[in-house]
Motif scaffolding. Sequence first.
Motif, PDB file in Angstrom:
ATOM      1  N   ILE A  31      56.302  12.326  63.298  1.00  0.00           N
ATOM      2  CA  ILE A  31      55.713  13.540  62.717  1.00  0.00           C
ATOM      3  C   ILE A  31      55.801  14.709  63.695  1.00  0.00           C
ATOM      4  O   ILE A  31      56.119  15.838  63.316  1.00  0.00           O
ATOM      5  N   ARG A  32      55.553  14.435  64.969  1.00  0.00           N
ATOM      6  CA  ARG A  32      55.677  15.506  65.980  1.00  0.00           C
ATOM      7  C   ARG A  32      57.074  16.119  65.983  1.00  0.00           C
ATOM      8  O   ARG A  32      57.241  17.320  66.171  1.00  0.00           O
ATOM      9  N   ASN A  33      58.086  15.267  65.768  1.00  0.00           N
ATOM     10  CA  ASN A  33      59.471  15.738  65.819  1.00  0.00           C
ATOM     11  C   ASN A  33      59.980  16.242  64.472  1.00  0.00           C
ATOM     12  O   ASN A  33      61.150  16.610  64.349  1.00  0.00           O
ATOM     13  N   SER A  34      59.129  16.230  63.459  1.00  0.00           N
ATOM     14  CA  SER A  34      59.558  16.679  62.128  1.00  0.00           C
ATOM     15  C   SER A  34      59.374  18.181  61.981  1.00  0.00           C
ATOM     16  O   SER A  34      58.413  18.757  62.507  1.00  0.00           O
ATOM     17  N   ASN A  35      60.271  18.796  61.229  1.00  0.00           N
ATOM     18  CA  ASN A  35      60.147  20.224  60.954  1.00  0.00           C
ATOM     19  C   ASN A  35      59.039  20.473  59.936  1.00  0.00           C
ATOM     20  O   ASN A  35      59.027  19.871  58.868  1.00  0.00           O
ATOM     21  N   VAL A  36      58.122  21.375  60.300  1.00  0.00           N
ATOM     22  CA  VAL A  36      57.107  21.803  59.335  1.00  0.00           C
ATOM     23  C   VAL A  36      57.584  23.054  58.602  1.00  0.00           C
ATOM     24  O   VAL A  36      57.067  23.405  57.553  1.00  0.00           O
ATOM     25  N   ALA A  37      58.543  23.731  59.207  1.00  0.00           N
ATOM     26  CA  ALA A  37      59.162  24.945  58.640  1.00  0.00           C
ATOM     27  C   ALA A  37      60.568  25.003  59.233  1.00  0.00           C
ATOM     28  O   ALA A  37      60.870  24.259  60.182  1.00  0.00           O
ATOM     29  N   PRO A  38      61.461  25.875  58.727  1.00  0.00           N
ATOM     30  CA  PRO A  38      62.838  25.886  59.233  1.00  0.00           C
ATOM     31  C   PRO A  38      62.944  25.992  60.750  1.00  0.00           C
ATOM     32  O   PRO A  38      63.814  25.369  61.352  1.00  0.00           O
ATOM     33  N   ASN A  39      62.068  26.761  61.397  1.00  0.00           N
ATOM     34  CA  ASN A  39      62.183  26.976  62.843  1.00  0.00           C
ATOM     35  C   ASN A  39      61.042  26.412  63.677  1.00  0.00           C
ATOM     36  O   ASN A  39      60.896  26.768  64.850  1.00  0.00           O
ATOM     37  N   PHE A  40      60.228  25.562  63.094  1.00  0.00           N
ATOM     38  CA  PHE A  40      59.108  24.985  63.861  1.00  0.00           C
ATOM     39  C   PHE A  40      58.977  23.490  63.595  1.00  0.00           C
ATOM     40  O   PHE A  40      59.096  23.050  62.449  1.00  0.00           O
ATOM     41  N   GLN A  41      58.717  22.746  64.680  1.00  0.00           N
ATOM     42  CA  GLN A  41      58.379  21.334  64.544  1.00  0.00           C
ATOM     43  C   GLN A  41      56.865  21.176  64.678  1.00  0.00           C
ATOM     44  O   GLN A  41      56.209  21.984  65.339  1.00  0.00           O
ATOM     45  N   MET A  42      56.354  20.105  64.078  1.00  0.00           N
ATOM     46  CA  MET A  42      54.912  19.864  64.128  1.00  0.00           C
ATOM     47  C   MET A  42      54.379  19.850  65.558  1.00  0.00           C
ATOM     48  O   MET A  42      53.322  20.424  65.846  1.00  0.00           O
ATOM     49  N   HIS A  61      52.747  31.398  57.726  1.00  0.00           N
ATOM     50  CA  HIS A  61      52.613  32.723  58.367  1.00  0.00           C
ATOM     51  C   HIS A  61      53.512  32.818  59.595  1.00  0.00           C
ATOM     52  O   HIS A  61      54.157  33.844  59.829  1.00  0.00           O
ATOM     53  N   CYS A  62      53.540  31.753  60.394  1.00  0.00           N
ATOM     54  CA  CYS A  62      54.367  31.771  61.617  1.00  0.00           C
ATOM     55  C   CYS A  62      55.849  31.863  61.272  1.00  0.00           C
ATOM     56  O   CYS A  62      56.598  32.610  61.920  1.00  0.00           O
ATOM     57  N   GLN A  63      56.294  31.126  60.261  1.00  0.00           N
ATOM     58  CA  GLN A  63      57.705  31.184  59.885  1.00  0.00           C
ATOM     59  C   GLN A  63      58.078  32.576  59.361  1.00  0.00           C
ATOM     60  O   GLN A  63      59.118  33.129  59.710  1.00  0.00           O
ATOM     61  N   ASN A  64      57.194  33.158  58.541  1.00  0.00           N
ATOM     62  CA  ASN A  64      57.456  34.507  58.022  1.00  0.00           C
ATOM     63  C   ASN A  64      57.578  35.513  59.160  1.00  0.00           C
ATOM     64  O   ASN A  64      58.467  36.371  59.161  1.00  0.00           O
ATOM     65  N   ALA A  65      56.671  35.427  60.141  1.00  0.00           N
ATOM     66  CA  ALA A  65      56.702  36.346  61.282  1.00  0.00           C
ATOM     67  C   ALA A  65      57.955  36.110  62.117  1.00  0.00           C
ATOM     68  O   ALA A  65      58.606  37.056  62.576  1.00  0.00           O
ATOM     69  N   ARG A  66      58.312  34.845  62.292  1.00  0.00           N
ATOM     70  CA  ARG A  66      59.509  34.508  63.071  1.00  0.00           C
ATOM     71  C   ARG A  66      60.776  35.056  62.397  1.00  0.00           C
ATOM     72  O   ARG A  66      61.713  35.504  63.065  1.00  0.00           O
ATOM     73  N   ASN A  67      60.789  35.051  61.057  1.00  0.00           N
ATOM     74  CA  ASN A  67      61.938  35.603  60.321  1.00  0.00           C
ATOM     75  C   ASN A  67      62.120  37.092  60.616  1.00  0.00           C
ATOM     76  O   ASN A  67      63.230  37.615  60.576  1.00  0.00           O
ATOM     77  N   ARG A  68      61.011  37.776  60.948  1.00  0.00           N
ATOM     78  CA  ARG A  68      61.073  39.217  61.254  1.00  0.00           C
ATOM     79  C   ARG A  68      61.390  39.478  62.723  1.00  0.00           C
ATOM     80  O   ARG A  68      61.902  40.526  63.074  1.00  0.00           O
ATOM     81  N   TYR A  69      61.040  38.497  63.569  1.00  0.00           N
ATOM     82  CA  TYR A  69      61.003  38.730  65.022  1.00  0.00           C
ATOM     83  C   TYR A  69      62.135  38.057  65.788  1.00  0.00           C
ATOM     84  O   TYR A  69      62.664  38.605  66.749  1.00  0.00           O
ATOM     85  N   GLY A  70      62.487  36.844  65.375  1.00  0.00           N
ATOM     86  CA  GLY A  70      63.403  36.020  66.165  1.00  0.00           C
ATOM     87  C   GLY A  70      62.622  34.935  66.894  1.00  0.00           C
ATOM     88  O   GLY A  70      61.462  34.670  66.558  1.00  0.00           O
ATOM     89  N   VAL A  71      63.254  34.328  67.888  1.00  0.00           N
ATOM     90  CA  VAL A  71      62.643  33.188  68.585  1.00  0.00           C
ATOM     91  C   VAL A  71      61.267  33.549  69.143  1.00  0.00           C
ATOM     92  O   VAL A  71      61.107  34.592  69.789  1.00  0.00           O
ATOM     93  N   MET A  72      60.291  32.700  68.866  1.00  0.00           N
ATOM     94  CA  MET A  72      58.959  32.874  69.460  1.00  0.00           C
ATOM     95  C   MET A  72      58.462  31.517  69.938  1.00  0.00           C
ATOM     96  O   MET A  72      58.784  30.487  69.348  1.00  0.00           O
ATOM     97  N   VAL A  73      57.678  31.527  71.016  1.00  0.00           N
ATOM     98  CA  VAL A  73      57.210  30.282  71.631  1.00  0.00           C
ATOM     99  C   VAL A  73      55.707  30.117  71.390  1.00  0.00           C
ATOM    100  O   VAL A  73      54.908  30.960  71.795  1.00  0.00           O
TER     101      VAL A  73
END
Length: 285
Positions: free
Chosen positions: A163-174, A195-207
């Motif tokens: 589960i930790r290694n699974s994608n929860v959204a296109p650019n984020f893993q759990m 919300h994080c994926q939507n923001a990332r789509n506007r911003y690019g890579v975020m940590v």
Amino acid sequence: MKPYIRLVVLLFAMSFLFFAMTPTSFAASQTITAQITSNSTTGFLLSMNWSAVTGVDHYNVHTANDPNVTSADTLWATVTTNSLNQTMTSTVGYRYFRVYAYDSAGALLAYSNVVGVAKYTSGLVVKMKQDSALTSTYPDPAGSPNPTYYQKPVWFITVDSTIRNSNVAPNFQMGEFISQTSLTSALVDPKLVEHCQNARNRYGVMVVNSGYRTPAYNQSLGGATYSRHMYGDAVDIDANTQSEYDALVNVFAPENPDYVEPYSLGGYNHYHGDWRYEAKGYQNW
Ligand SMILES: [Zn+2]
């Protein structure tokens, strides 16, 4: 009346009262043990099974967005076998299920415990479980900013390495949202991930530098007593300069966070946003 006769009369009266007072909800003579049989990494697939009931004609599986599922809630499926694999809608959130068994005359024979899953933007479906030890570490809602939104969580997602290694959204893993590596129970709110994926789509890579924290871990970090990190709907994103912080404020603004921490309060190294008062449409208590 002789004493022993008096005793017999008393026992008879007590047993009559016991049966007369048994609520109709206990009319079912058998019980069902239900479980989520597997997680699903994509496709919003729900897989569950349950113990078979003698004399059954069909099982009705009811569903709700809160754990108090009854037969008055949405009828999710009617089946004659004691398992179910069915695709859910793509709306993210927590979902709960309970099985009811009926005979051919429509009489209720048995019903099950409640089972729950969390479903995420990627189609990931994760088993939920109750963890009373973890629940007991949460602060009393009565002292919180708004008790309606600070109930002690009762149901948590079940975490393992897959589960930790699974994608929860296109650019984020759990795992990015759960920094405590030993946890097997956690909360990563499905709408927070969106919300994080939507923001990332506007911003690019975020940590992500902090997502879920248990109350004990939050306290060890010196976090606020009622920090939303403990409820799974807060995120900290690395921001090393004022301009990075400002850019993050801008890309998260369309997601309407309920609280954004000033850069100085966070120690000038991250953006913190949380959705403490969001109308999520699902709950885990
Ligand atoms: Zn934070």
